[in-house]
Motif scaffolding. Structure first.
Motif, mmCIF file in Angstrom:
data_model
loop_
_atom_site.group_PDB
_atom_site.id
_atom_site.type_symbol
_atom_site.label_atom_id
_atom_site.label_comp_id
_atom_site.label_asym_id
_atom_site.label_seq_id
_atom_site.Cartn_x
_atom_site.Cartn_y
_atom_site.Cartn_z
ATOM 1 N N THR A 546 3.546 -24.024 -10.492
ATOM 2 C CA THR A 546 2.813 -24.386 -9.262
ATOM 3 C C THR A 546 2.940 -23.322 -8.181
ATOM 4 O O THR A 546 2.100 -23.230 -7.298
ATOM 5 N N GLU A 547 3.996 -22.512 -8.240
ATOM 6 C CA GLU A 547 4.190 -21.450 -7.258
ATOM 7 C C GLU A 547 4.190 -20.096 -7.966
ATOM 8 O O GLU A 547 4.662 -19.978 -9.105
ATOM 9 N N ASN A 548 3.672 -19.081 -7.285
ATOM 10 C CA ASN A 548 3.718 -17.730 -7.848
ATOM 11 C C ASN A 548 5.155 -17.243 -7.905
ATOM 12 O O ASN A 548 5.878 -17.312 -6.906
ATOM 13 N N LEU A 549 5.545 -16.767 -9.076
ATOM 14 C CA LEU A 549 6.920 -16.308 -9.254
ATOM 15 C C LEU A 549 7.005 -14.799 -9.050
ATOM 16 O O LEU A 549 6.183 -14.040 -9.572
ATOM 17 N N ASP A 550 8.007 -14.384 -8.296
ATOM 18 C CA ASP A 550 8.284 -12.964 -8.106
ATOM 19 C C ASP A 550 8.588 -12.318 -9.460
ATOM 20 O O ASP A 550 9.157 -12.959 -10.357
ATOM 21 N N ASN A 552 10.800 -10.308 -10.288
ATOM 22 C CA ASN A 552 12.234 -10.317 -10.593
ATOM 23 C C ASN A 552 12.671 -11.657 -11.181
ATOM 24 O O ASN A 552 13.533 -11.715 -12.047
ATOM 25 N N VAL A 553 12.064 -12.747 -10.711
ATOM 26 C CA VAL A 553 12.352 -14.066 -11.265
ATOM 27 C C VAL A 553 11.830 -14.147 -12.694
ATOM 28 O O VAL A 553 12.507 -14.650 -13.597
ATOM 29 N N VAL A 554 10.618 -13.645 -12.914
ATOM 30 C CA VAL A 554 10.029 -13.637 -14.255
ATOM 31 C C VAL A 554 10.911 -12.851 -15.226
ATOM 32 O O VAL A 554 11.148 -13.285 -16.363
ATOM 33 N N GLU A 555 11.418 -11.705 -14.764
ATOM 34 C CA GLU A 555 12.309 -10.900 -15.611
ATOM 35 C C GLU A 555 13.544 -11.705 -16.009
ATOM 36 O O GLU A 555 13.955 -11.707 -17.178
ATOM 37 N N GLN A 556 14.134 -12.421 -15.040
ATOM 38 C CA GLN A 556 15.322 -13.217 -15.328
ATOM 39 C C GLN A 556 15.017 -14.357 -16.290
ATOM 40 O O GLN A 556 15.807 -14.654 -17.199
ATOM 41 N N VAL A 557 13.882 -15.015 -16.095
ATOM 42 C CA VAL A 557 13.491 -16.112 -16.983
ATOM 43 C C VAL A 557 13.411 -15.615 -18.418
ATOM 44 O O VAL A 557 13.963 -16.225 -19.346
ATOM 45 N N GLU A 558 12.729 -14.509 -18.604
ATOM 46 C CA GLU A 558 12.521 -13.991 -19.960
ATOM 47 C C GLU A 558 13.837 -13.582 -20.616
ATOM 48 O O GLU A 558 14.101 -13.899 -21.776
ATOM 49 N N ILE A 559 14.692 -12.881 -19.863
ATOM 50 C CA ILE A 559 15.976 -12.434 -20.426
ATOM 51 C C ILE A 559 16.866 -13.625 -20.753
ATOM 52 O O ILE A 559 17.449 -13.701 -21.838
ATOM 53 N N GLN A 560 16.964 -14.576 -19.824
ATOM 54 C CA GLN A 560 17.866 -15.701 -20.039
ATOM 55 C C GLN A 560 17.412 -16.597 -21.183
ATOM 56 O O GLN A 560 18.243 -17.178 -21.891
ATOM 57 N N VAL A 561 16.115 -16.700 -21.383
ATOM 58 C CA VAL A 561 15.610 -17.511 -22.499
ATOM 59 C C VAL A 561 15.797 -16.781 -23.823
ATOM 60 O O VAL A 561 16.313 -17.340 -24.799
ATOM 61 N N LYS A 562 15.394 -15.524 -23.873
ATOM 62 C CA LYS A 562 15.423 -14.794 -25.136
ATOM 63 C C LYS A 562 16.848 -14.531 -25.634
ATOM 64 O O LYS A 562 17.093 -14.464 -26.832
ATOM 65 N N TYR A 563 17.788 -14.370 -24.711
ATOM 66 C CA TYR A 563 19.156 -14.029 -25.109
ATOM 67 C C TYR A 563 20.124 -15.200 -24.910
ATOM 68 O O TYR A 563 21.332 -15.003 -24.864
ATOM 69 N N ALA A 564 19.574 -16.411 -24.825
ATOM 70 C CA ALA A 564 20.395 -17.581 -24.508
ATOM 71 C C ALA A 564 21.549 -17.761 -25.485
ATOM 72 O O ALA A 564 22.683 -18.039 -25.085
ATOM 73 N N GLY A 565 21.289 -17.607 -26.765
ATOM 74 C CA GLY A 565 22.336 -17.801 -27.769
ATOM 75 C C GLY A 565 23.464 -16.801 -27.618
ATOM 76 O O GLY A 565 24.656 -17.168 -27.665
#
Length: 644
Positions: A546-550, A552-565
């Motif tokens: 619903t809100e535009n993500l910065d 830097n936030v998008v970068e964190q989302v992708e890293i934290q999801v992909k490397y969660a294990g």
């Protein structure tokens, strides 16, 4: 003034000068961070430097960052330090290294305008409340009842303080060596600090002798760039400081250029090794393993017929260029021949010869994790004086030393210690105080066992809370950080709730990417975990936030999801480590009273005096059996303390 014994030596009259909360000696990268931290934490601070024109100066290559080092700059910024802000204001080129690799080893590197960098840092200090910047040379400490309460300068001024930070760098009994020429000097022909080293020896400190070096500087107008390879900066927006807006982006970046040594260069060096101070025995100090001189490289890697040389501009308003990779202390005439044998440098004009510099180092096993010395209370040391190499390592230590000196000046004995799982700065300091170093220490990604947690992109998530608690991060900046953190957590939660359906559009996309088709619906986070899927591509198949993500936030989302294990595995290791860190070893325990310790473990434990069982496990020569014995004795309270 009076004459001493009629021998013509003048004695300087000492006088009581001002008193401060914190005194910092040396205004290099360590001293600059220490002084700014102390002043920003509300302490009246004196920063004393031999030469005001050397504040935050870069006597070696004019750059910051790179693997591990770039992460340190971001950690300094996340804690409220100045280095990231300063390089963002004064860089002339910025590049992200290792972009084809995982996030744990990606590294930001900036080419600095060395003169603008110095001036901007000096301006910041001059405008900083509570900070007095003054030119002078510290000759000795004032020590009373086992505590440092000030310093005495060469002009006789006695400055008193509640705590003192020494960050004298390579000026400590510095000697410059160029071929057969050898003379006392600090870096870049500045005045050396001689008496301070002698005073430290008189107080019982163990000093080592290290060596580092620089490359020749040449006139950029005499380079034939057509024979070299251009190394431009990135077009993408990068910053070292989390506080620098994206609008602050340098479009007219200045390129570096790449060339190589060749067999002719190597033969010139081999033919003159008898005049190389490193091989003639003139240099006694231990040099850096990971930044060797060109003559050392030619000898150690004799099978290689070329080595990379990067031609780096020293600033926007100078024609001086630094030749990275050509560090040397060969005689000046040989340096001319070496230069002219290299493609693109056939007619290069030497502006400053390369040189080696030897200097004193406080052996770091004499320090606590706070960087306070064990021998004298309220005395802290930081930077190259502790045996490290590099501006970034120095600045990281300076910030920690400045914070702890500030806390001590306020009467707060709660130590500020970064653990190995907190930051690369924590790895650096723990390595120094636990393992020591017999050569100039350089921080490497391989030294950090939790490097997937210690990424350059998440330094703010790791450390901004700590910086705010210390008073180094403003409320305004902290509010922006909390907003970023909330947006990140909200999006991670959303991806763990919405699902991607196995329709024709999704499977056509996966087939094009070479991925396995979906048979059942899966969580968006699980879909993003696939290596072939990016966050932006995922948004084709789920509702957009619903809100535009910065970005830097998008970068964190992708890293934290992909490397969660992988991240969870490292976090479990950290949890085990924290349990060991919580087991403190009593101060001044008597290791002679512990039966069963191996001889080497007994010697090392007495020498280093670890503060926790976890630190004891990292001491070379202390084995698991020794740790088990030590743990039992501590739990049973059997260890007698050494008498004062």
């Amino acid at each position: 003034m009076t004459v001493n014994g009629g021998n013509g030596i003048l004695e300087v009259h000492e006088y009581e000068a001002q008193s401060y909360d914190v005194i910092v000696v040396g205004a290099g990268h360590a001293g600059s961070e220490a002084a700014l931290a102390a002043a920003r934490m509300g302490n009246r601070t004196l920063l004393l430097t031999i030469n005001l024109e050397m504040v935050a100066f870069m006597p070696c290559n004019p750059s910051l960052g790179g693997p591990a080092k770039g992460t340190v700059v971001r950690e300094i910024d996340a804690l409220g330090g100045e280095m990231g802000h300063n390089i963002d204001k004064t860089y002339i080129q910025m590049r992200m290294l290792n972009t084809g690799k995982g996030p744990a080893v990606r590294a930001l590197r900036a080419q600095a305008d060395k003169h603008a960098y110095h001036q901007a840092m000096k301006d910041t200090m001059e405008q900083q409340p509570n900070l007095t910047l003054r030119q002078g040379t510290a000759d000795r400490l004032i020590v009373e009842n086992g505590a440092c309460v000030g310093i005495v300068t060469d002009t006789g001024a006695r400055y008193r303080a509640k705590s003192v930070v020494l960050a004298a760098g390579t000026a400590s009994r510095g000697q410059i060596i160029i071929g057969e020429l050898k003379y006392s000097s600090g870096p870049n022909n500045s005045k050396p600090a001689t008496k301070l080293s002698l005073d430290l020896l008189a107080h019982g400190f163990k000093l080592a002798r290290f060596k580092t070096g620089t490359s020749p500087r040449i006139d950029g107008t005499t380079i034939d760039y057509s024979k070299t390879q251009e190394q431009p900066g990135d077009k993408a927006v990068h910053h070292f400081s989390f506080d620098t807006p994206d609008s602050h982006y340098l479009k007219d970046q200045i390129s570096c250029w790449l060339t190589y040594t060749n067999p002719t260069t190597h033969q010139i060096i081999r033919d003159n090794l008898d005049r190389a101070p490193m091989f003639s025995g003139e240099i006694k100090g231990v040099g850096p393993r990971y930044c060797p001189s060109i003559e050392d490289k030619i000898v150690r890697f004799s099978d290689k017929d070329h080595h990379q040389l990067f031609l780096e501009p020293e600033g926007r308003r100078t024609e001086e260029w630094y030749i990275s990779g050509l560090s040397t202390s060969m005689p000046e005439e040989i340096q001319h021949k070496m230069l002219h044998s290299v493609a693109g440098l056939e007619h290069a004009q030497l502006m400053r010869p390369g040189y080696a510099i030897e200097y004193d180092v406080v052996e770091p096993y004499q320090l606590r994790p706070t960087l306070e010395t064990k021998r004298i209370r309220n005395l802290f040391t930081a930077g190259q004086m502790n045996g490290t190499s590099g501006y970034e390592e120095a600045a990281g230590q300076g910030l920690v030393a400045g914070i702890n000196a500030s806390l001590r000046a306020k009467g707060d004995d709660t130590p500020f210690v970064l653990k190995r799982s907190d930051a690369y700065i924590g790895v650096l300091i723990d390595d120094l105080v636990t393992k020591g170093t017999n050569e100039p220490y350089r921080l490497l990604t391989s030294r950090a066992e939790y490097r997937l947690l210690l990424r350059h992109d998440n330094a703010d998530l790791r450390l901004t809370e700590k910086g705010h608690q210390l008073g180094l991060i403003s409320d305004e900046r902290y509010a922006r950080f909390l907003a970023k953190k909330a947006a990140l957590n909200k999006e991670l939660a959303r991806l763990n709730s919405v699902r991607v359906k196995p329709n024709a559009e999704v499977n056509a996309f996966l087939a094009k990417k070479g991925g396995a088709p979906l048979k059942d619906g899966i969580l968006a986070s699980e879909f993003l975990r696939r290596p072939e899927v990016s966050y932006q591509e995922l948004l084709q198949f789920i509702p957009v936030p619903t809100e535009n993500l910065d970005h830097n936030v998008v970068e964190q989302v992708e890293i934290q999801v992909k490397y969660a294990g992988y991240i969870k595995k490292e976090e479990k290791k950290v949890a085990r480590l924290k349990r060991m860190e919580a087991k403190h070893i009593p101060d001044r325990i008597d290791y002679d009273a512990i039966d069963g310790l191996a001889t080497e473990a007994h010697q090392k434990l007495k020498k280093i005096q670890p503060e926790t069982l976890a630190q004891a496990t990292r001491i070379s020569g202390v084995n698991p059996a020794d740790i088990a014995i030590l743990s039992v004795y501590i739990q049973q309270g059997k260890i007698a303390k050494v008498d004062d």
